[in-house]
Design an enzyme around this catalytic site. Structure first.
Site, PDB file in Angstrom:
ATOM      1  CE1 TYR A  90      -7.847   2.656  10.734  1.00 19.96           C
ATOM      2  CE2 TYR A  90      -9.375   3.961   9.943  1.00 19.96           C
ATOM      3  CZ  TYR A  90      -8.050   3.530   9.611  1.00 19.96           C
ATOM      4  OH  TYR A  90      -7.490   4.024   8.580  1.00 19.96           O
TER       5      TYR A  90
ATOM      6  N   GLY B 241       0.883  -1.456  -0.114  1.00 19.82           N
ATOM      7  CA  GLY B 241       0.059   0.078  -0.204  1.00 19.82           C
ATOM      8  C   GLY B 241       0.826   1.237   0.031  1.00 19.82           C
ATOM      9  CG  PHE B 242      -0.970   4.614   1.800  1.00 19.05           C
ATOM     10  CD1 PHE B 242      -1.829   4.431   0.633  1.00 19.05           C
ATOM     11  CD2 PHE B 242      -1.778   5.190   2.793  1.00 19.05           C
ATOM     12  CE1 PHE B 242      -3.056   4.997   0.587  1.00 19.05           C
ATOM     13  CE2 PHE B 242      -3.012   5.620   2.665  1.00 19.05           C
ATOM     14  CZ  PHE B 242      -4.030   5.340   1.631  1.00 19.05           C
TER      15      PHE B 242
ATOM     16  CG  PHE C 171      -7.401  -0.036   4.840  1.00 17.67           C
ATOM     17  CD1 PHE C 171      -6.757   0.399   5.901  1.00 17.67           C
ATOM     18  CD2 PHE C 171      -8.838   0.266   4.781  1.00 17.67           C
ATOM     19  CE1 PHE C 171      -7.351   0.999   6.917  1.00 17.67           C
ATOM     20  CE2 PHE C 171      -9.144   0.856   5.694  1.00 17.67           C
ATOM     21  CZ  PHE C 171      -8.978   1.172   6.873  1.00 17.67           C
TER      22      PHE C 171
ATOM     23  CG  ASP D 149       4.643  -6.375  15.609  1.00 17.23           C
ATOM     24  OD1 ASP D 149       3.917  -5.171  15.603  1.00 17.23           O
ATOM     25  OD2 ASP D 149       3.881  -7.310  15.652  1.00 17.23           O
ATOM     26  CB  VAL D 150       4.934  -0.260  14.674  1.00 19.00           C
ATOM     27  CG1 VAL D 150       5.855   0.041  13.332  1.00 19.00           C
ATOM     28  CG2 VAL D 150       3.677  -0.627  14.362  1.00 19.00           C
TER      29      VAL D 150
HETATM   30  P1  NDP Z   1      -2.060  -2.006   3.585  1.00 12.36           P
HETATM   31  O1  NDP Z   1      -2.925  -2.888   4.434  1.00 12.36           O
HETATM   32  O2  NDP Z   1      -1.877  -2.151   2.177  1.00 12.36           O
HETATM   33  O3  NDP Z   1      -0.686  -1.564   4.172  1.00 12.36           O
HETATM   34  C1  NDP Z   1      -0.715  -1.742   5.639  1.00 12.36           C
HETATM   35  C2  NDP Z   1       0.930  -1.494   5.885  1.00 12.36           C
HETATM   36  O4  NDP Z   1       1.099  -1.480   7.410  1.00 12.36           O
HETATM   37  C3  NDP Z   1       1.680  -2.925   5.565  1.00 12.36           C
HETATM   38  O5  NDP Z   1       2.753  -2.579   5.097  1.00 12.36           O
HETATM   39  C4  NDP Z   1       1.679  -3.619   6.774  1.00 12.36           C
HETATM   40  O6  NDP Z   1       2.848  -4.727   6.888  1.00 12.36           O
HETATM   41  C5  NDP Z   1       1.894  -2.628   7.905  1.00 12.36           C
HETATM   42  N1  NDP Z   1       1.632  -2.934   9.339  1.00 12.36           N
HETATM   43  C6  NDP Z   1       0.420  -3.284   9.880  1.00 12.36           C
HETATM   44  N2  NDP Z   1       0.523  -3.903  10.839  1.00 12.36           N
HETATM   45  C7  NDP Z   1       1.739  -3.733  11.460  1.00 12.36           C
HETATM   46  C8  NDP Z   1       2.559  -3.864  12.434  1.00 12.36           C
HETATM   47  N3  NDP Z   1       2.076  -4.314  13.589  1.00 12.36           N
HETATM   48  N4  NDP Z   1       3.945  -3.747  12.441  1.00 12.36           N
HETATM   49  C9  NDP Z   1       4.343  -3.232  11.348  1.00 12.36           C
HETATM   50  N5  NDP Z   1       3.864  -3.028  10.164  1.00 12.36           N
HETATM   51  C10 NDP Z   1       2.450  -3.210  10.195  1.00 12.36           C
HETATM   52  O7  NDP Z   1      -2.951  -0.536   3.785  1.00 12.36           O
HETATM   53  P2  NDP Z   1      -2.832   1.007   3.459  1.00 12.36           P
HETATM   54  O8  NDP Z   1      -1.380   1.219   2.873  1.00 12.36           O
HETATM   55  O9  NDP Z   1      -3.798   1.451   3.035  1.00 12.36           O
HETATM   56  O10 NDP Z   1      -2.434   1.673   5.011  1.00 12.36           O
HETATM   57  C11 NDP Z   1      -1.461   2.524   5.472  1.00 12.36           C
HETATM   58  C12 NDP Z   1      -2.012   3.566   6.435  1.00 12.36           C
HETATM   59  O11 NDP Z   1      -2.809   4.168   5.632  1.00 12.36           O
HETATM   60  C13 NDP Z   1      -2.551   2.764   7.614  1.00 12.36           C
HETATM   61  O12 NDP Z   1      -2.179   3.538   8.786  1.00 12.36           O
HETATM   62  C14 NDP Z   1      -3.993   3.035   7.295  1.00 12.36           C
HETATM   63  O13 NDP Z   1      -4.882   3.003   8.486  1.00 12.36           O
HETATM   64  C15 NDP Z   1      -4.045   4.337   6.482  1.00 12.36           C
HETATM   65  N6  NDP Z   1      -5.015   4.617   5.781  1.00 12.36           N
HETATM   66  C16 NDP Z   1      -5.459   3.984   4.757  1.00 12.36           C
HETATM   67  C17 NDP Z   1      -6.562   4.513   4.009  1.00 12.36           C
HETATM   68  C18 NDP Z   1      -6.958   3.404   2.910  1.00 12.36           C
HETATM   69  O14 NDP Z   1      -8.270   3.544   2.191  1.00 12.36           O
HETATM   70  N7  NDP Z   1      -6.376   2.745   2.203  1.00 12.36           N
HETATM   71  C19 NDP Z   1      -7.557   5.577   4.192  1.00 12.36           C
HETATM   72  C20 NDP Z   1      -6.953   6.230   5.400  1.00 12.36           C
HETATM   73  C21 NDP Z   1      -5.817   5.802   6.165  1.00 12.36           C
HETATM   74  P3  NDP Z   1       3.014  -5.979   7.487  1.00 12.36           P
HETATM   75  O15 NDP Z   1       1.459  -6.688   7.395  1.00 12.36           O
HETATM   76  O16 NDP Z   1       4.073  -6.652   6.635  1.00 12.36           O
HETATM   77  O17 NDP Z   1       3.433  -5.660   8.849  1.00 12.36           O
END
Ligand code: NDP
Length: 255
Positions: A153, A17-18, A190, A60-61
Site C-alpha cells: 500500500y 469517503g473522500f 477505508f 472500475d478503474v
Molecule cells: P473509501 O473506502 O471510503 O472510498 C474508496 C473509493 O474508491 C470508493 O468510492 C470505491 O468505490 C473506490 N474504488 C475502490 N476500488 C475501485 C475500483 N477498482 N474502481 C473504481 N473505484 C474504486 O476510502 P477513502 O475515501 O478513504 O479513500 C479514498 C482514497 O484516499 C484512496 O485512494 C485511499 O487510499 C486514500 N487515503 C485514505 C486515507 C484514509 O485514512 N481514509 C488516508 C490516506 C489516503 P467502489 O467500491 O464503488 O468502486
C-alpha cells in the site's frame, strides 16, 4: 459567482469517503461533476442529490478499456474535463511482506497505480490541447513515511506522488497543474475495506479527519490563482504524528 463555475471535474471513487465528499462540495461550488465508481446504486443516489450538473459513470478503474471508452464517450457538456481527481484506491490487509496475500498486492497495484495511469493518460491530452487543467492524485502519508503492515500500500502511494511530480515536469510550459495530496488518518470506509470487518472501529478515542476536511483542502488547492501549483501536500489530524525511532534489542525473533 460560485468558486468552480465553468469547471468540469472527473472524480474516481465517488461512491464513498473522500470522492463522494469532493463531488458534493465541487458541485455545490458550481462545477459539473463526473462521479465514478463501481457501485451504481450509490452513484444513482448521488445523482439524485446533485441533479443535472452530475453525470455518473459506473467504472472500475482497473479496466483500461472501460476507462478509455468512458472518457471518449463523455457527452459534450461534460467532455472538456478541467479537473481530474484520481482518488479511487484502497489498502488490503496489514500483514508483513512475507505473509501478505499476493492477490491483495495485485489488487492494490491495479487500482492505486494502474487506475491512476489509465485515467491520467486518457484525460490529460484534452487538458494539454486546451492548455488548461488540474490533476490531483490522492496519495497517502503511508507513501511518505515507512511503517509496518502495509509494504505494498505504501509503495503504491509513493508511486502516485512520484508519477504526479514527474508528470508535472513533463508539463513544463503548459498551463496544466498537478498536485499530489497525502492525507493521514480520515474516517471513511477505508478501514472497513482494509480489514474486511464492517464493524471495524479504528477511529475510536481520537479525532480523525473527515471526508469533508479533505474535500475542503482540495477546493482550496483548485481555487488558488491558476499560476500557483501546489506540488505535494501532506495533511494529518492533529492527533496523529510520526513514529518513534524503533530498535529491536535482544536476539533475532527468527532464531
Ligand atoms: P473509501 O473506502 O471510503 O472510498 C474508496 C473509493 O474508491 C470508493 O468510492 C470505491 O468505490 C473506490 N474504488 C475502490 N476500488 C475501485 C475500483 N477498482 N474502481 C473504481 N473505484 C474504486 O476510502 P477513502 O475515501 O478513504 O479513500 C479514498 C482514497 O484516499 C484512496 O485512494 C485511499 O487510499 C486514500 N487515503 C485514505 C486515507 C484514509 O485514512 N481514509 C488516508 C490516506 C489516503 P467502489 O467500491 O464503488 O468502486
Amino acid at each position: 459567482m460560485a468558486k468552480l463555475d465553468g469547471e468540469i471535474a472527473f472524480i474516481t471513487g465517488a461512491t464513498a469517503g473522500f470522492g463522494e465528499a469532493i463531488a458534493r462540495l465541487f458541485a455545490a461550488e458550481g462545477a459539473r461533476v463526473i462521479a465514478t465508481g463501481r457501485r451504481s446504486d450509490r452513484l444513482e443516489a448521488l445523482k439524485s442529490d446533485l441533479g443535472d450538473g452530475c453525470l455518473t459513470v459506473t467504472l472500475d478503474v482497473r479496466d483500461r478499456t472501460a476507462v478509455e471508452s468512458a472518457i471518449a464517450g463523455l457527452t459534450n457538456e461534460f467532455a472538456e474535463v478541467s479537473i481530474l481527481v484520481n482518488n479511487a484506491g484502497l489498502a488490503l490487509g496489514r500483514a508483513p511482506a512475507w505473509e501478505a496475500d499476493i492477490d491483495d498486492w495485485e489488487t492494490m497495484i491495479d487500482t492505486n497505480i494502474k487506475g491512476v495511469l489509465y485515467c491520467t493518460r486518457a484525460i490529460m491530452p484534452g487538458m494539454v490541447d486546451r492548455d488548461r487543467g488540474h490533476v490531483i492524485n490522492v496519495a497517502s502519508v503511508a507513501g511518505n513515511h515507512f511503517g509496518p503492515g502495509g509494504p505494498v500500500y505504501g509503495a503504491t502511494k509513493s508511486f502516485v506522488t512520484q508519477f504526479a511530480m514527474n508528470t508535472r515536469a513533463d508539463l513544463i510550459g503548459r498551463n496544466v497543474r498537478v498536485t499530489s495530496i497525502s492525507p493521514g488518518m480520515s474516517e471513511t470506509e477505508f478501514d472497513i475495506v482494509r480489514t474486511g470487518n464492517p464493524d471495524a472501529n479504528f477511529y475510536e478515542d481520537f479525532k480523525p479527519m473527515t471526508s469533508d476536511d479533505i474535500a475542503q483542502v482540495l477546493l482550496d488547492i483548485v481555487t488558488l490563482p491558476s499560476h500557483v501549483n501546489v506540488n505535494t501536500l501532506e495533511v494529518m489530524p492533529v492527533a496523529q504524528t510520526f513514529g518513534a525511532r524503533l530498535v529491536h534489542r535482544g536476539p533475532s525473533k527468527g532464531a
